[in-house]
Design an enzyme around this catalytic site. Structure first.
Site, PDB file in Angstrom:
ATOM      1  N   ASP A 198      16.675  -0.196  -7.225  1.00 62.87           N
ATOM      2  CA  ASP A 198      15.679   0.322  -6.297  1.00 62.87           C
ATOM      3  C   ASP A 198      14.416  -0.527  -6.495  1.00 62.87           C
ATOM      4  OD1 ASP A 198      13.622   1.639  -5.077  1.00 62.87           O
ATOM      5  OD2 ASP A 198      14.007   3.587  -6.002  1.00 62.87           O
ATOM      6  N   GLN A 201       9.060  -0.492  -5.774  1.00 65.56           N
ATOM      7  CA  GLN A 201       7.786  -0.800  -6.448  1.00 65.56           C
ATOM      8  C   GLN A 201       7.801  -2.195  -7.049  1.00 65.56           C
ATOM      9  OE1 GLN A 201       5.299   1.110  -6.071  1.00 65.56           O
ATOM     10  NE2 GLN A 201       6.336   2.933  -5.312  1.00 65.56           N
ATOM     11  N   LYS A 224       5.697  -0.363   1.600  1.00 64.52           N
ATOM     12  CA  LYS A 224       5.075  -0.541   0.273  1.00 64.52           C
ATOM     13  C   LYS A 224       4.778  -2.011   0.003  1.00 64.52           C
ATOM     14  CE  LYS A 224       7.536   3.477  -1.337  1.00 64.52           C
ATOM     15  NZ  LYS A 224       6.695   4.565  -1.841  1.00 64.52           N
ATOM     16  N   CYS A 361       7.833  12.669  -6.609  1.00 63.33           N
ATOM     17  CA  CYS A 361       9.274  12.652  -6.293  1.00 63.33           C
ATOM     18  C   CYS A 361      10.093  12.210  -7.504  1.00 63.33           C
ATOM     19  CB  CYS A 361       9.581  11.750  -5.098  1.00 63.33           C
ATOM     20  SG  CYS A 361       8.796  12.265  -3.586  1.00 63.33           S
TER      21      CYS A 361
HETATM   22  N1  PMP Z   1      12.059   4.561  -4.741  1.00 69.09           N
HETATM   23  C1  PMP Z   1      10.841   4.401  -5.256  1.00 69.09           C
HETATM   24  C2  PMP Z   1      10.680   3.851  -6.648  1.00 69.09           C
HETATM   25  C3  PMP Z   1       9.724   4.762  -4.498  1.00 69.09           C
HETATM   26  O1  PMP Z   1       8.489   4.601  -5.007  1.00 69.09           O
HETATM   27  C4  PMP Z   1       9.912   5.295  -3.205  1.00 69.09           C
HETATM   28  C5  PMP Z   1       8.727   5.746  -2.368  1.00 69.09           C
HETATM   29  N2  PMP Z   1       7.797   6.533  -3.076  1.00 69.09           N
HETATM   30  C6  PMP Z   1      11.208   5.418  -2.715  1.00 69.09           C
HETATM   31  C7  PMP Z   1      12.258   5.034  -3.511  1.00 69.09           C
HETATM   32  C8  PMP Z   1      11.483   5.933  -1.342  1.00 69.09           C
HETATM   33  O2  PMP Z   1      10.955   5.080  -0.387  1.00 69.09           O
HETATM   34  P1  PMP Z   1      10.853   5.523   1.159  1.00 69.09           P
HETATM   35  O3  PMP Z   1      10.231   6.885   1.151  1.00 69.09           O
HETATM   36  O4  PMP Z   1       9.980   4.484   1.775  1.00 69.09           O
HETATM   37  O5  PMP Z   1      12.237   5.519   1.697  1.00 69.09           O
END
Ligand code: PMP
Length: 403
Positions: A198, A201, A224, A361
């Site tokens: 993932d 970041q 992001k 989250c």
């Molecule tokens: N993984 C990470 C590490 C994140 O920071 C985020 C967004 N906060 C996501 C996944 C999900 O990204 P999105 O909401 O843009 O799909």
């Protein structure tokens, strides 16, 4: 250690109209502000060049198709991958769901196991739980080191040939911990497991080369990375994508449709049903050009310095607890004794400092830290020492208010 005022900002604030007014925007890990170059690319896309892609017989559509596919090539070059391996999706969440549905649900069976880590974002947990429920596979969790990194020694010790998939955050959205992605990949591959990283970041903060890492899937969100919302990327190895069934059915993802039988387009088209986010891709292209022109090494150095100085300044305030490793990438999570992070966020906002407060989250991470929430400051190319000074002033005010 240099002082706050020694920090040389990248001086990019002028490129970002939404925060030129002196607002200390420290919530880039949630979503990055947009530079004029990206805003202009989006406006131009709708203004003078707009048309659909892939189907039009008229010149305007052919031109837009070229521009759209140039965006795919740009993403491929950004990740050091092949353009046929780049699938456009809505964001990282959709990318992970796509792999969970089209790879994990197809491949996993009872007895198989999935390996995640304690610090994952919910979007790198829940889709795998759904796949596990459907297939009878089980989930194991790699713990963290005392300094809040994914513990790769523990991962090496716990992984078995029953593990078919590993899914890890390249950079933690709460702690800023940077994964040694190459070593994690080697450990996964040592038992024949596939690995998804993932990169939400990571891509705005570090150079990422999927060929060098050797991973199987890599995902990120455009918003992001200083690009638009609603556009993201799934990169997958060609042979894995080629063996995966479609994600959604509809236009664009087919080869031939009859009522008797439909055959599907090869990847990446097979996974892109319906009219795509055309202008989103143009914006993402401009965003990648923007960060590459600054250079991800320079961005990483800049953010690492801001993190070091923030940690040093906050360490001087007695009631503050810091989370994450010293060399975190662009993100500092903290708490103040006796003050709920939401109150920290509200008081900082009164001083025009925007941070994030909550579980980010990542509730399983909060559980392992034994706290319900943190306050989080996260940096981007527009931040400089003035933002850290505003943050520290705000935190001192919080400690005065709460005694
Ligand atoms: N993984 C990470 C590490 C994140 O920071 C985020 C967004 N906060 C996501 C996944 C999900 O990204 P999105 O909401 O843009 O799909």
């Amino acid at each position: 250690m240099s002082t706050i005022s020694d920090t040389r900002p990248l001086d990019r604030l002028a490129d970002f109209p939404a925060i030129r007014d002196g607002w200390a925007y420290l919530d880039t890990a949630a979503t990055a502000q947009k530079p004029i170059a990206v805003i202009d690319a989006i406006a131009r896309g709708y203004d003078t060049t707009y048309a659909t892609v892939h189907r039009g017989v008229y010149q305007r559509s052919a031109d837009m198709t070229l521009a759209f596919e140039a965006g795919r090539k740009r993403v491929a070059r950004f990740l050091n991958a092949d353009e046929t391996e780049v699938v456009f999706v809505r964001g990282a969440t959709e990318a992970i769901n796509l792999v969970a549905q089209c790879w994990a649900q197809e491949q996993l069976k009872p007895g198989d196991r999935i390996l995640l880590s304690q610090l994952e974002h919910h979007s790198n947990i829940v889709p795998w739980q759904m796949a596990a429920e459907k297939t009878g596979a089980a989930i194991d969790v790699v713990p963290l080191t005392p300094d809040h990194r994914i513990d790769l020694d523990a991962m090496a010790a716990m992984i078995t040939p029953a593990h078919k998939l590993v899914a890890l955050g390249h950079v933690s959205n709460v702690l800023g911990s940077v994964l040694d992605a190459k070593r994690a990949t080697e450990i996964a591959h040592s038992v024949g497991a596939k690995i998804l990283l993932d990169g939400c970041q990571a891509v705005p903060r570090l150079p990422v080369d999927v060929a060098e890492i050797g991973c199987d899937f890599y995902v990120f969100s455009g918003h992001k990375l200083y690009g638009p919302t609603g556009i993201g990327v799934l990169w997958g190895r060609a042979e894995l994508l080629a063996a995966m069934p479609p994600y959604q059915g509809g236009g664009s993802m087919i080869d031939r449709v009859t009522f008797a039988k439909t055959t599907y387009a090869p990847p990446p088209g097979r996974f892109e049903a319906g009219t795509p986010h055309i202008v989103g891709v143009l914006g993402l292209h401009a965003a990648i050009d923007y960060v590459d022109a600054i250079g991800l090494e320079a961005i990483h150095t800049h953010e690492t310095e801001l993190v070091a100085q923030t940690r040093a300044a906050l360490r001087g305030i007695n009631s503050v607890t810091l989370y994450g490793p010293e060399d975190a990438a662009g993100i500092v999570s903290f708490s103040i004794q006796g003050v709920h992070p939401h109150d920290i966020g509200t008081i900082l906002d009164e001083g025009h400092v925007a941070i994030r407060a909550g579980h980010h989250c990542a509730q399983p991470l909060m559980d392992s830290l034994g706290i319900p929430a943190t306050a989080r400051a996260s940096f981007g190319v527009y931040n400089g020492p003035q933002d850290i000074e505003a943050l520290v002033r705000g935190i001192e005010r919080v400690t005065r208010i709460f005694g």
